[in-house]
Design a protein around this motif. Structure first.
Motif, mmCIF file in Angstrom:
data_model
loop_
_atom_site.group_PDB
_atom_site.id
_atom_site.type_symbol
_atom_site.label_atom_id
_atom_site.label_comp_id
_atom_site.label_asym_id
_atom_site.label_seq_id
_atom_site.Cartn_x
_atom_site.Cartn_y
_atom_site.Cartn_z
ATOM 1 N N PHE A 255 0.846 -1.185 0.000
ATOM 2 C CA PHE A 255 0.000 0.000 0.000
ATOM 3 C C PHE A 255 0.885 1.240 0.000
ATOM 4 O O PHE A 255 2.046 1.196 0.405
ATOM 5 C CB PHE A 255 -0.959 0.004 1.196
ATOM 6 C CG PHE A 255 -0.313 -0.361 2.505
ATOM 7 C CD1 PHE A 255 0.285 0.604 3.308
ATOM 8 C CD2 PHE A 255 -0.301 -1.677 2.932
ATOM 9 C CE1 PHE A 255 0.874 0.260 4.506
ATOM 10 C CE2 PHE A 255 0.288 -2.026 4.144
ATOM 11 C CZ PHE A 255 0.882 -1.051 4.932
ATOM 12 N N SER B 230 -2.068 5.923 2.081
ATOM 13 C CA SER B 230 -3.167 5.012 2.431
ATOM 14 C C SER B 230 -2.904 4.246 3.718
ATOM 15 O O SER B 230 -3.799 3.580 4.233
ATOM 16 C CB SER B 230 -3.402 4.007 1.293
ATOM 17 O OG SER B 230 -3.755 4.660 0.106
ATOM 18 N N VAL C 239 -5.328 4.923 6.556
ATOM 19 C CA VAL C 239 -6.659 4.383 6.290
ATOM 20 C C VAL C 239 -6.659 2.869 6.477
ATOM 21 O O VAL C 239 -7.563 2.299 7.102
ATOM 22 C CB VAL C 239 -7.128 4.751 4.864
ATOM 23 C CG1 VAL C 239 -8.503 4.171 4.590
ATOM 24 C CG2 VAL C 239 -7.133 6.260 4.672
ATOM 25 N N LYS D 208 -4.776 4.682 -3.082
ATOM 26 C CA LYS D 208 -5.710 5.723 -3.495
ATOM 27 C C LYS D 208 -5.554 5.902 -4.998
ATOM 28 O O LYS D 208 -4.440 5.836 -5.524
ATOM 29 C CB LYS D 208 -5.418 7.037 -2.755
ATOM 30 C CG LYS D 208 -5.754 6.974 -1.276
ATOM 31 C CD LYS D 208 -5.563 8.319 -0.593
ATOM 32 C CE LYS D 208 -5.966 8.238 0.875
ATOM 33 N NZ LYS D 208 -5.774 9.522 1.573
ATOM 34 N N LEU E 136 -8.879 2.274 -2.950
ATOM 35 C CA LEU E 136 -9.593 2.555 -1.699
ATOM 36 C C LEU E 136 -10.857 3.374 -1.949
ATOM 37 O O LEU E 136 -11.919 3.082 -1.420
ATOM 38 C CB LEU E 136 -8.685 3.330 -0.737
ATOM 39 C CG LEU E 136 -7.874 2.532 0.279
ATOM 40 C CD1 LEU E 136 -6.974 3.463 1.048
ATOM 41 C CD2 LEU E 136 -8.771 1.761 1.225
#
Length: 620
Positions: A57, A61, A64, A101, A131
């Protein structure tokens, strides 16, 4: 959400009792559960044949992912290795899943990793999970990657729009949302806000009443109405749990973000900076040693960065489920923090003394079970003592006193009481402090005299560098710094006419007057929200004749034959019944960002009416 279990500590029980959403029947965890189901379905499809997954990732992100997808759960669904897109490790498994993202640069980074793996002779299968909803601008890049990698790559959308930051706050987590919308005029932010309101209605039912203050709020309400016409309303949860939605366009209150709040969380953000729910502070002293850090590993992570002089920095997650202290102190004014921390310390010592001296086998078992919590409480207490001492340093107090003088002068519209801005610059206060003071000066004096402004501008550039000319130009474009006589609402007159200036404020353990958050005034945004909720005027445009107000649905005609007294516009027609109580939920959505002080003020409104809960949503 069910009421939380009673604990041996009154400060925890008290926090649970007065908390805005902790014991409410509506939980924001539902949003997480929806997205978790989607991701785990993808992972299970890969893992069904016994395949393990390397999961990557991007750095943006990471927060999140940490909030929504605990690593322990992802381990259960086959994710066995984790790495950052910006720093890919040796990828262990054939199946690789990226959570990112939607952004062109991130897709290009994934493409680069795939090329490197091919050159190393590694055969991989890639899954790219977005996402949030992706823009059509990425379609061309996605098509090109599909053509290049054939059946070895697939793309998925999780559709996450809002991230639960804590039990009563949702955020779109836009790093530059204010800049994108107000300066760069990127109106996709507005559509995403509207879509997020639709998503909330899918989870919690249709929202019967909406009101907006400001042009962008009007745009959001119009898009929401259009989207509701285009989608299948049977997707909405059958019962309306959220009674009202109030949307605040940040342009309608630019004064509040410029002021200097007194609450603990606000001051931590100003002094240290809170980024993605975390703060970075110096590593504990050697005397704290390894046992301390290991015991709190669930709520903090060691960062790789270094502070001044090469000091090791530690990242602490403030809104951790395991942190029982921060919810108790975060909304308190700085004047009450020493007292609150002392109370926590005494309660821990008292419980340890009572249980450890008991000879009862049951109490001994309780004490053993309590030891991990004790270590967590002591480590977090040590952190908050350190933060408090930093906020009570001579330099910090001097800065707060000086800013307080500014605000007293501004609110009284008395220029003779406003310290010279040069005083801030001569003491080399941070540029953001100087610019906020300059903006307040412009707002409260209804602009700045041209000659004086040019002198101030020149002084700022000489003291802080000419590269900041772009920043000042941006502030001018936003209307935050403007020439004298420019059209606009006279802030000082507005505050006085609406009795928003606070001359005396409470110092109770849990203040009930929203003015305490600044110790000088009630935030304009909070005044707007309170007025909308308390008013019995059917047409709320009458309440704010000088502001752009929008409503949905539209109010009944004034010529209605009904002789009944007008009902408040924002009312729950079907409150949620919990026991003998009738709960009401209001969604307050800030376009352009919200301050920690405003969040604290809304929590005070809940304490004043415990059956009325506030869900706070923001773009930034």
């Amino acid at each position: 959400m069910a009421n939380r279990t009673e604990t041996p500590f009154s400060f925890i029980n008290e926090t649970n009792k007065i908390s805005n959403m902790r014991s409410a029947s509506l939980s924001l965890e539902t949003l997480k559960d929806m997205v978790k189901t989607k991701l785990f379905t993808i992972l299970d499809r890969i893992h069904s044949q016994g395949n393990l997954v390397s999961l990557g990732f991007d750095a943006d992100s990471m927060y999140v992912v940490d909030q929504v997808f605990p690593k322990s759960l992802m381990n259960e669904h086959g994710a066995d290795q984790f790495f950052l897109l910006e720093d890919p490790a040796q990828i262990s498994h054939r199946f690789v899943l990226f959570i990112i993202k939607p952004d062109l640069s991130r897709l290009e980074a994934i493409q680069k990793i795939a090329h490197q793996q091919f050159l190393q002779g590694n055969s991989k299968v890639y899954h790219v999970v977005f996402l949030t909803r992706r823009s059509s601008l990425l379609d061309e890049k996605i098509a090109a990657m599909r053509a290049e990698f054939k059946n070895e790559i697939s793309f998925w959308d999780l559709g996450l729009v809002m991230v639960p930051v804590c039990d009563d706050v949702l955020s779109m987590e836009l790093k530059c949302g204010f800049r994108e919308l107000y300066l760069e005029r990127n109106y996709s932010v507005i559509k995403n806000v509207a879509q997020s309101i639709i998503d909330l209605q899918i989870c919690y039912g249709a929202i019967p009443k909406m009101a907006g203050i400001g042009g962008f709020s009007r745009n959001v309400i119009e898009i929401v109405k259009q989207l509701q016409m285009e989608i299948d309303l049977s997707l909405f949860q059958s019962r309306s749990l959220i009674s009202n939605c109030i949307i605040i366009d940040r342009r309608e209150d630019m004064t509040t973000p410029m002021l200097f709040a007194s609450t603990f969380e606000s001051l931590i953000d100003e002094s240290i900076g809170i980024s993605q729910g975390k703060i970075s502070v110096e590593s504990p002293a050697a005397s704290s040693s390894s046992s301390s850090s290991s015991s709190s590993s669930s709520s903090m992570s060691i960062g790789g960065g270094a502070g001044a002089g090469g000091t090791k920095m530690v990242d602490y997650k403030l809104h951790s489920d395991k942190d029982q202290i921060f919810p108790f102190i975060k909304d308190l004014p700085i004047a009450l923090i020493r007292q609150a921390i002392g109370r926590v310390d005494r309660e821990i010592d008292l419980y340890v003394s009572q249980v450890s001296s008991s000879k009862s086998l049951q109490d001994i078992a309780k004490y053993k079970d309590f030891l991990p919590l004790k270590k967590q409480l002591e480590n977090r207490l040590k952190l908050y003592v350190t933060l408090f001492n930093k906020l009570k340093s001579d330099e910090a107090i001097e800065l707060r006193d000086l800013r307080r003088d500014f605000e007293i002068g501004f609110f009284g519209n008395d220029e003779t009481k406003i310290p010279a801005l040069d005083q801030l610059m001569n003491k080399q206060f941070p540029l953001d402090i100087v610019l906020r003071a300059l903006i307040l000066y412009s707002l409260f004096q209804n602009g700045i005299n041209d000659k004086k402004y040019e002198a101030l501008k020149e002084s700022i550039l000489q003291n802080y560098g000419f590269n900041h000319a772009f920043t000042i130009n941006n502030l001018e474009q936003l209307g935050l710094i403007r020439p004298q006589g420019a059209k606009g609402l006279k802030i000082a007159d507005f505050l006085k006419s609406n009795n928003l200036i606070v001359s005396d404020y409470q110092t109770d353990t849990h203040p009930t007057d929203v003015g305490y958050v600044f110790q000088s005034l009630v935030p304009v945004s909070i005044h707007i929200i309170r007025t909308l909720l308390d008013s019995s005027v059917p047409n709320i445009r009458q309440l704010f004749p000088n502001r752009d107000v929008s409503e949905f649905p539209e109010p009944l005609s004034a010529s209605s034959s009904s002789s009944a007294p007008p009902e408040p516009f924002l009312v729950s027609p079907d409150p949620v019944v919990m026991g003998q109580q009738r709960e009401r939920f209001t969604l307050v959505y800030f376009i352009g960002g919200v301050t920690y002080a405003e969040i604290s003020a809304l929590r005070v409104m809940h304490r004043n009416d415990p059956n009325h809960h506030f869900i706070i949503a923001t773009t930034d």
